[in-house]
Design a protein around this motif. Structure first.
Motif, PDB file in Angstrom:
ATOM      1  N   ILE A 108       0.837  -1.201   0.000  1.00  0.00           N
ATOM      2  CA  ILE A 108       0.000   0.000   0.000  1.00  0.00           C
ATOM      3  C   ILE A 108       0.869   1.248   0.000  1.00  0.00           C
ATOM      4  CG2 ILE A 108      -0.173   0.148   2.515  1.00  0.00           C
ATOM      5  CD1 ILE A 108      -2.999   0.867  -0.024  1.00  0.00           C
ATOM      6  N   SER A 109       0.341   2.327  -0.581  1.00  0.00           N
ATOM      7  CA  SER A 109       1.049   3.609  -0.583  1.00  0.00           C
ATOM      8  C   SER A 109       0.915   4.281   0.785  1.00  0.00           C
ATOM      9  CB  SER A 109       0.469   4.519  -1.668  1.00  0.00           C
ATOM     10  OG  SER A 109      -0.942   4.650  -1.509  1.00  0.00           O
ATOM     11  N   GLU A 110       1.751   5.266   1.045  1.00  0.00           N
ATOM     12  CA  GLU A 110       1.731   5.962   2.325  1.00  0.00           C
ATOM     13  C   GLU A 110       0.367   6.630   2.541  1.00  0.00           C
ATOM     14  OE1 GLU A 110       4.314   9.304   4.830  1.00  0.00           O
ATOM     15  OE2 GLU A 110       4.969   8.617   2.859  1.00  0.00           O
ATOM     16  N   ILE A 136     -11.376  -8.034   3.285  1.00  0.00           N
ATOM     17  CA  ILE A 136     -10.164  -8.111   4.087  1.00  0.00           C
ATOM     18  C   ILE A 136      -9.408  -6.799   3.868  1.00  0.00           C
ATOM     19  CG2 ILE A 136      -8.048  -9.398   4.580  1.00  0.00           C
ATOM     20  CD1 ILE A 136     -10.722 -10.901   5.102  1.00  0.00           C
ATOM     21  N   GLN A 137      -9.115  -6.116   4.945  1.00  0.00           N
ATOM     22  CA  GLN A 137      -8.574  -4.771   4.872  1.00  0.00           C
ATOM     23  C   GLN A 137      -7.114  -4.727   4.423  1.00  0.00           C
ATOM     24  OE1 GLN A 137      -9.356  -1.704   4.642  1.00  0.00           O
ATOM     25  NE2 GLN A 137      -9.305  -0.662   6.612  1.00  0.00           N
ATOM     26  N   VAL A 138      -6.813  -3.753   3.570  1.00  0.00           N
ATOM     27  CA  VAL A 138      -5.447  -3.390   3.181  1.00  0.00           C
ATOM     28  C   VAL A 138      -5.284  -1.928   3.561  1.00  0.00           C
ATOM     29  CG1 VAL A 138      -3.930  -2.963   1.206  1.00  0.00           C
ATOM     30  CG2 VAL A 138      -5.246  -5.085   1.319  1.00  0.00           C
ATOM     31  N   LEU A 139      -4.277  -1.616   4.416  1.00  0.00           N
ATOM     32  CA  LEU A 139      -4.247  -0.272   4.999  1.00  0.00           C
ATOM     33  C   LEU A 139      -2.855   0.104   5.483  1.00  0.00           C
ATOM     34  CD1 LEU A 139      -6.539   1.876   5.860  1.00  0.00           C
ATOM     35  CD2 LEU A 139      -6.145   1.029   8.178  1.00  0.00           C
ATOM     36  N   ASP A 140      -2.558   1.392   5.416  1.00  0.00           N
ATOM     37  CA  ASP A 140      -1.449   1.966   6.171  1.00  0.00           C
ATOM     38  C   ASP A 140      -1.997   2.235   7.563  1.00  0.00           C
ATOM     39  OD1 ASP A 140       0.471   3.495   7.423  1.00  0.00           O
ATOM     40  OD2 ASP A 140       0.691   4.954   5.804  1.00  0.00           O
ATOM     41  N   THR A 169       1.568  -6.786  10.193  1.00  0.00           N
ATOM     42  CA  THR A 169       1.702  -6.018   8.958  1.00  0.00           C
ATOM     43  C   THR A 169       3.084  -5.403   8.856  1.00  0.00           C
ATOM     44  OG1 THR A 169      -0.646  -5.437   9.145  1.00  0.00           O
ATOM     45  CG2 THR A 169       0.667  -4.186   7.568  1.00  0.00           C
ATOM     46  N   LYS A 170       3.674  -5.476   7.669  1.00  0.00           N
ATOM     47  CA  LYS A 170       4.990  -4.879   7.456  1.00  0.00           C
ATOM     48  C   LYS A 170       4.866  -3.381   7.189  1.00  0.00           C
ATOM     49  CE  LYS A 170       7.153  -9.127   5.775  1.00  0.00           C
ATOM     50  NZ  LYS A 170       7.915  -9.768   4.675  1.00  0.00           N
ATOM     51  N   PRO A 171       5.956  -2.631   7.357  1.00  0.00           N
ATOM     52  CA  PRO A 171       5.909  -1.181   7.135  1.00  0.00           C
ATOM     53  C   PRO A 171       5.489  -0.835   5.708  1.00  0.00           C
ATOM     54  CG  PRO A 171       7.925  -1.802   8.281  1.00  0.00           C
ATOM     55  CD  PRO A 171       7.273  -3.071   7.839  1.00  0.00           C
ATOM     56  N   VAL A 172       4.905   0.356   5.560  1.00  0.00           N
ATOM     57  CA  VAL A 172       4.487   0.831   4.240  1.00  0.00           C
ATOM     58  C   VAL A 172       5.660   0.782   3.263  1.00  0.00           C
ATOM     59  CG1 VAL A 172       3.776   2.896   2.965  1.00  0.00           C
ATOM     60  CG2 VAL A 172       2.610   2.272   5.075  1.00  0.00           C
ATOM     61  N   GLY A 173       5.388   0.333   2.056  1.00  0.00           N
ATOM     62  CA  GLY A 173       6.432   0.203   1.045  1.00  0.00           C
ATOM     63  C   GLY A 173       6.975  -1.195   0.932  1.00  0.00           C
ATOM     64  N   GLU A 174       6.661  -2.071   1.908  1.00  0.00           N
ATOM     65  CA  GLU A 174       7.100  -3.461   1.856  1.00  0.00           C
ATOM     66  C   GLU A 174       5.925  -4.362   1.482  1.00  0.00           C
ATOM     67  OE1 GLU A 174       9.230  -4.871   5.244  1.00  0.00           O
ATOM     68  OE2 GLU A 174      10.320  -2.984   5.539  1.00  0.00           O
ATOM     69  N   TRP A 175       6.253  -5.506   0.878  1.00  0.00           N
ATOM     70  CA  TRP A 175       5.224  -6.450   0.464  1.00  0.00           C
ATOM     71  C   TRP A 175       4.745  -7.286   1.649  1.00  0.00           C
ATOM     72  CZ3 TRP A 175       2.837  -6.301  -4.087  1.00  0.00           C
ATOM     73  CH2 TRP A 175       3.474  -5.682  -5.170  1.00  0.00           C
ATOM     74  N   ASP A 235     -10.793  -0.194  -5.294  1.00  0.00           N
ATOM     75  CA  ASP A 235     -10.373   1.177  -5.567  1.00  0.00           C
ATOM     76  C   ASP A 235     -10.913   2.032  -4.429  1.00  0.00           C
ATOM     77  OD1 ASP A 235     -10.350   3.863  -6.257  1.00  0.00           O
ATOM     78  OD2 ASP A 235     -11.440   3.613  -8.144  1.00  0.00           O
ATOM     79  N   HIS A 236     -10.007   2.442  -3.545  1.00  0.00           N
ATOM     80  CA  HIS A 236     -10.392   3.334  -2.446  1.00  0.00           C
ATOM     81  C   HIS A 236      -9.752   4.711  -2.625  1.00  0.00           C
ATOM     82  CE1 HIS A 236     -11.590   4.589   1.579  1.00  0.00           C
ATOM     83  NE2 HIS A 236     -12.238   3.436   1.721  1.00  0.00           N
ATOM     84  N   GLY A 237      -9.314   4.961  -3.869  1.00  0.00           N
ATOM     85  CA  GLY A 237      -8.750   6.260  -4.173  1.00  0.00           C
ATOM     86  C   GLY A 237      -7.277   6.419  -3.884  1.00  0.00           C
ATOM     87  N   HIS A 238      -6.595   5.310  -3.508  1.00  0.00           N
ATOM     88  CA  HIS A 238      -5.180   5.372  -3.180  1.00  0.00           C
ATOM     89  C   HIS A 238      -4.392   4.357  -4.003  1.00  0.00           C
ATOM     90  CE1 HIS A 238      -7.170   6.670   0.717  1.00  0.00           C
ATOM     91  NE2 HIS A 238      -6.501   7.740   0.324  1.00  0.00           N
ATOM     92  N   GLU A 239      -3.148   4.688  -4.281  1.00  0.00           N
ATOM     93  CA  GLU A 239      -2.285   3.799  -5.046  1.00  0.00           C
ATOM     94  C   GLU A 239      -2.026   2.506  -4.258  1.00  0.00           C
ATOM     95  OE1 GLU A 239       1.859   4.153  -7.651  1.00  0.00           O
ATOM     96  OE2 GLU A 239       1.472   5.558  -6.009  1.00  0.00           O
ATOM     97  N   VAL A 240      -2.111   1.380  -4.958  1.00  0.00           N
ATOM     98  CA  VAL A 240      -1.930   0.081  -4.307  1.00  0.00           C
ATOM     99  C   VAL A 240      -1.418  -0.919  -5.337  1.00  0.00           C
ATOM    100  CG1 VAL A 240      -4.322  -0.669  -4.720  1.00  0.00           C
ATOM    101  CG2 VAL A 240      -3.036  -1.630  -2.784  1.00  0.00           C
ATOM    102  N   TRP A 241      -0.693  -1.925  -4.843  1.00  0.00           N
ATOM    103  CA  TRP A 241      -0.121  -2.973  -5.693  1.00  0.00           C
ATOM    104  C   TRP A 241      -0.538  -4.353  -5.164  1.00  0.00           C
ATOM    105  CZ3 TRP A 241       2.211   1.312  -3.846  1.00  0.00           C
ATOM    106  CH2 TRP A 241       2.896   2.169  -4.742  1.00  0.00           C
ATOM    107  N   PHE A 242      -0.802  -5.288  -6.089  1.00  0.00           N
ATOM    108  CA  PHE A 242      -1.048  -6.690  -5.755  1.00  0.00           C
ATOM    109  C   PHE A 242      -0.234  -7.550  -6.719  1.00  0.00           C
ATOM    110  CE2 PHE A 242      -4.918  -4.433  -4.550  1.00  0.00           C
ATOM    111  CZ  PHE A 242      -5.203  -4.945  -3.290  1.00  0.00           C
ATOM    112  N   ARG A 243       0.355  -8.638  -6.224  1.00  0.00           N
ATOM    113  CA  ARG A 243       1.109  -9.528  -7.104  1.00  0.00           C
ATOM    114  C   ARG A 243       0.987 -10.974  -6.616  1.00  0.00           C
ATOM    115  NH1 ARG A 243       7.511  -8.217  -5.648  1.00  0.00           N
ATOM    116  NH2 ARG A 243       7.551  -9.305  -3.628  1.00  0.00           N
ATOM    117  N   ASN A 244       1.440 -11.910  -7.460  1.00  0.00           N
ATOM    118  CA  ASN A 244       1.403 -13.341  -7.130  1.00  0.00           C
ATOM    119  C   ASN A 244       0.021 -13.765  -6.646  1.00  0.00           C
ATOM    120  OD1 ASN A 244       4.104 -13.700  -7.789  1.00  0.00           O
ATOM    121  ND2 ASN A 244       4.820 -13.320  -5.703  1.00  0.00           N
TER     122      ASN A 244
END
Length: 251
Positions: A108-110, A136-140, A169-175, A235-244
């Motif tokens: 997730i983005s900051e 399932i929540q994805v959040l900073d 949860t890992k720090p923002v910027g980490e997978w 889409d909650h209006g914030h930049e986000v990445w998903f992989r694998n």
């Protein structure tokens, strides 16, 4: 002397053969280990990879005919909201699922907020997938305001219903790796984040109905009513990445 030479030659051949066998076994072990670590399905496995090929192979926009704000490059789905937009663009799988294990990694983005849902019903009368599908929540957790609304809004939570007992949860910027399991045959749902099982819940019956009753979704007519549906990325209006992103249907 000839007999001794033959014995030594046979021993040498045996030694080389053993070493080759050990090398092959080691390579196979490393290959299997890599599959476990990365979350990628092993060849010829029951897991289906949803991040191969073109984005339109496995995904579509919720109630939309085109995908404009999501991209798929090198196995990573990336969402960047466009400026001046007036409509959300949630992504859903083209296939529907009932009992499954879903494995993925997210970043997730900051200050960002997103999530993923299951049992989503696509309906032109509904504006958002969260009106039917549990999330399932994805959040900073630190910098987004929802992080201050209690642990049942934190990353990995069954949103507003079941809170993680600990922060995995890992720090923002980490997978972050996550596995969601939904099984109606055993009436079990669970979330495992970064190797830690942090959420467990019933998926139907009185236990599920009680969770809904004690949440913000209590008066939502169609929320959590369907056993089968699409997987959605929010889409909650914030930049986000998903992989694998891989999924295995449970028989």
């Amino acid at each position: 002397m000839k007999k001794l030479g033959l014995v030594l030659l046979a021993a040498a051949v045996t030694t080389i053969s053993c070493k080759n066998s050990e090398s092959e076994n080691s390579e196979k072990s490393n290959e299997n280990e890599e599959n476990v670590v990365t979350g990628k399905p092993a060849p010829n496995s029951d897991w289906n990879d949803l991040t191969t090929g073109d984005i339109n192979d496995h995904w579509k926009g919720y109630n939309r005919d085109s995908i404009t704000q999501w991209t798929l490059n090198d196995g990573t789905l990336h969402f960047v909201p466009k400026e001046g937009r007036n409509q959300s663009e949630n992504l859903i799988t083209k296939n529907s699922y009932t009992d499954f294990e879903l494995s993925m990694e997210w970043k997730i983005s900051e200050g960002g907020n997103s999530g993923f849902m299951w049992a989503v019903v696509e309906d032109k009368d509904l504006g958002e997938p969260y009106l039917t599908g549990p999330e399932i929540q994805v959040l900073d957790n630190e910098k987004h305001p929802d992080g201050k609304n209690g642990p049942n809004r934190h990353a990995g939570a069954l949103y507003d219903m079941v809170a993680p007992p600990e922060n995995a949860t890992k720090p923002v910027g980490e997978w972050n790796s996550v596995v969601l399991k939904i099984d109606h045959k055993t009436n079990e749902g669970s979330v495992t984040q970064n190797g830690v099982k942090i959420v467990e819940f019933p998926v139907e019956g009185e236990g599920w109905e009680e969770l809904v009753k004690n949440s913000k979704f209590a008066d939502w007519d169609r929320f959590g009513k369907s056993k089968s549906g699409h997987i959605a990325l929010q889409d909650h209006g914030h930049e986000v990445w998903f992989r694998n992103i891989t999924i295995k249907e449970l028989n």
